[in-house]
Design a protein around this motif. Structure first.
Motif, PDB file in Angstrom:
ATOM      1  N   ALA A   1      -0.251  18.236  -1.782  1.00  0.00           N
ATOM      2  CA  ALA A   1      -0.604  16.848  -2.715  1.00  0.00           C
ATOM      3  C   ALA A   1      -2.100  16.522  -2.466  1.00  0.00           C
ATOM      4  O   ALA A   1      -2.818  16.394  -3.523  1.00  0.00           O
ATOM      5  N   MET A   2      -2.374  16.304  -1.205  1.00  0.00           N
ATOM      6  CA  MET A   2      -3.765  16.057  -0.796  1.00  0.00           C
ATOM      7  C   MET A   2      -4.794  17.006  -1.217  1.00  0.00           C
ATOM      8  O   MET A   2      -5.801  16.712  -1.767  1.00  0.00           O
ATOM      9  N   LEU A   3      -4.436  18.466  -1.293  1.00  0.00           N
ATOM     10  CA  LEU A   3      -5.517  19.505  -1.568  1.00  0.00           C
ATOM     11  C   LEU A   3      -5.594  19.396  -2.878  1.00  0.00           C
ATOM     12  O   LEU A   3      -6.732  19.666  -3.431  1.00  0.00           O
ATOM     13  N   ALA A   4      -4.598  19.188  -3.677  1.00  0.00           N
ATOM     14  CA  ALA A   4      -4.838  19.064  -5.003  1.00  0.00           C
ATOM     15  C   ALA A   4      -5.143  17.989  -5.668  1.00  0.00           C
ATOM     16  O   ALA A   4      -5.459  17.781  -6.967  1.00  0.00           O
ATOM     17  N   GLY A   5      -5.136  16.950  -4.748  1.00  0.00           N
ATOM     18  CA  GLY A   5      -5.774  15.695  -5.550  1.00  0.00           C
ATOM     19  C   GLY A   5      -4.566  14.601  -6.342  1.00  0.00           C
ATOM     20  O   GLY A   5      -5.110  14.142  -7.182  1.00  0.00           O
ATOM     21  N   VAL A   6      -3.448  15.143  -6.084  1.00  0.00           N
ATOM     22  CA  VAL A   6      -2.357  14.182  -6.644  1.00  0.00           C
ATOM     23  C   VAL A   6      -1.690  13.437  -5.728  1.00  0.00           C
ATOM     24  O   VAL A   6      -1.605  13.464  -4.445  1.00  0.00           O
TER      25      VAL A   6
ATOM     26  N   VAL B   1      -2.292  21.771 -12.967  1.00  0.00           N
ATOM     27  CA  VAL B   1      -2.037  23.150 -12.453  1.00  0.00           C
ATOM     28  C   VAL B   1      -2.989  23.841 -11.868  1.00  0.00           C
ATOM     29  O   VAL B   1      -2.800  24.511 -10.876  1.00  0.00           O
ATOM     30  N   ASP B   2      -4.319  23.826 -12.220  1.00  0.00           N
ATOM     31  CA  ASP B   2      -5.257  24.548 -11.867  1.00  0.00           C
ATOM     32  C   ASP B   2      -5.537  24.094 -10.285  1.00  0.00           C
ATOM     33  O   ASP B   2      -5.919  24.871  -9.396  1.00  0.00           O
ATOM     34  N   ALA B   3      -5.450  22.596 -10.272  1.00  0.00           N
ATOM     35  CA  ALA B   3      -5.726  22.159  -8.781  1.00  0.00           C
ATOM     36  C   ALA B   3      -4.676  22.727  -7.808  1.00  0.00           C
ATOM     37  O   ALA B   3      -4.777  23.048  -6.595  1.00  0.00           O
ATOM     38  N   LEU B   4      -3.213  22.717  -8.310  1.00  0.00           N
ATOM     39  CA  LEU B   4      -2.387  23.242  -7.663  1.00  0.00           C
ATOM     40  C   LEU B   4      -2.685  24.841  -6.891  1.00  0.00           C
ATOM     41  O   LEU B   4      -2.184  25.053  -5.878  1.00  0.00           O
ATOM     42  N   GLY B   5      -2.931  25.414  -8.095  1.00  0.00           N
ATOM     43  CA  GLY B   5      -3.105  26.854  -7.801  1.00  0.00           C
ATOM     44  C   GLY B   5      -4.264  26.910  -6.750  1.00  0.00           C
ATOM     45  O   GLY B   5      -4.210  28.101  -5.856  1.00  0.00           O
ATOM     46  N   GLU B   6      -5.259  26.253  -6.817  1.00  0.00           N
ATOM     47  CA  GLU B   6      -6.234  26.291  -5.884  1.00  0.00           C
ATOM     48  C   GLU B   6      -5.725  25.957  -4.235  1.00  0.00           C
ATOM     49  O   GLU B   6      -5.962  26.552  -3.348  1.00  0.00           O
ATOM     50  N   ALA B   7      -4.815  24.658  -4.223  1.00  0.00           N
ATOM     51  CA  ALA B   7      -4.385  24.360  -3.089  1.00  0.00           C
ATOM     52  C   ALA B   7      -3.606  25.457  -2.480  1.00  0.00           C
ATOM     53  O   ALA B   7      -3.456  25.863  -1.538  1.00  0.00           O
ATOM     54  N   LEU B   8      -2.635  26.204  -3.336  1.00  0.00           N
ATOM     55  CA  LEU B   8      -2.032  27.229  -2.962  1.00  0.00           C
ATOM     56  C   LEU B   8      -2.491  28.672  -2.665  1.00  0.00           C
ATOM     57  O   LEU B   8      -1.916  29.675  -2.575  1.00  0.00           O
TER      58      LEU B   8
END
Length: 299
Positions: free
Chosen positions: A42-47, A68-75
């Motif tokens: 959550a922190m890495l994705a900014g949510v 979704v893009d932010a989650l993909g970048e975090a993962l």
């Protein structure tokens, strides 16, 4: 396979594969789970943590494309996995049944493959079953219990680890390729049965399937240890067959002047020497007979 919350399952599987160090985080304290914690994703994705938990639990099903893009970048997802995440997050809804994937290989493609006397070629279906091959493609994979099914060949065939010297790498690639080939049709009943059978009989397949790796077959170098001609190092290119959804044409080649090229030439000679005498040439515009269909799908 069938899961009411495929997005949540994918997120859980993928965060388990990313270490805090990979993401520039300090791995402090006792960690009960492998990979990243929910709050770290959550922190890495900014949510918010609450929002991410709702996504994993299936209580939130409409994340924006930006999220979704932010989650993909975090993962740390690659392009194929990122595209898959977007499909899970915003599935395309169609009216009625989608167009079925075809197992029938066009006569024109079969004739084209038959003319490639020095190049192994196979046509794969959406479950990586062999729908057709040319003479050298047949010779390359002949002699195995599951020569007509590349997934079962890797995980269920007794001599798979001999045939594939780099078996572990091939196994990872094959499972990811199966997900990539299945695409949006991962609820296909036959695919469900295939995954169930392989999970039951192969712990290695079950472990790799749970990772949710996804990769479309494009090109790669693969080593074989063929029982007749020994070691082969071949490059393959995988091309989609636009006229038949779900089909892939896979073409193998050896480097010019290499020992593998010589071994492939020898394999072609052996295959030609043992080939049965062909029947009179059929009308190329006619539909295949039942016996022809079996020949194309079995070795």
């Amino acid at each position: 396979m069938e899961n009411a919350n495929p997005l949540g399952e994918f997120l859980r599987a993928r965060r388990a594969l990313v270490s805090p160090e990979d993401s520039g985080l300090s791995a402090t304290g006792r960690r009960r789970v492998a990979g990243l914690r929910r709050e770290e994703v959550a922190m890495l994705a900014g949510v918010s943590i609450d929002y991410y938990v709702r996504l994993e639990q299936g209580r939130e099903r409409n994340p924006s494309a930006q999220v979704v893009d932010a989650l993909g970048e975090a993962l740390r997802l690659d392009d194929d996995a990122m595209a898959h995440l977007h499909r899970l997050a915003r599935p395309i809804r169609t009216r009625g049944r989608s167009r079925p994937r075809s197992d029938r290989v066009s006569p024109a493609l079969l004739r084209m493959m038959a003319g490639w006397h020095h190049t192994p070629a196979v046509v794969l279906g959406s479950r990586l079953t062999v729908l057709a091959h040319n003479a050298l493609g047949r010779a390359l994979f002949a002699g195995h219990t599951h020569s007509d099914d590349l997934v079962r060949l890797v995980f269920l065939d007794p001599d798979a680890r001999t045939f594939y010297p780099d078996w572990e790498r091939v196994a990872v690639s094959t499972v990811a390729g199966l997900r990539g080939a299945a695409g949006a049709a991962d609820d296909d009943p036959e695919l469900v049965r295939t995954v169930g059978e392989l999970s039951l009989h192969s712990p290695e397949f079950s472990r790799l399937w749970a990772r949710h790796d996804i990769r479309h077959k494009t090109h790669e170098t693969k080593r074989f240890r063929h029982p007749l001609v020994g070691e082969l190092t071949l490059e393959y290119e995988s091309l989609t067959v636009n006229g038949a959804p779900g089909q892939q044409l896979v073409i193998y080649q050896a480097a010019p002047g290499s020992p593998s090229e010589q071994a492939l030439s020898l394999l072609g000679s052996l295959a030609a020497a043992t080939a049965p005498t062909p029947d009179p040439t059929p009308d190329p515009t006619a539909d295949p007979t039942p016996s022809e269909k079996v020949t194309r799908r079995e070795w």
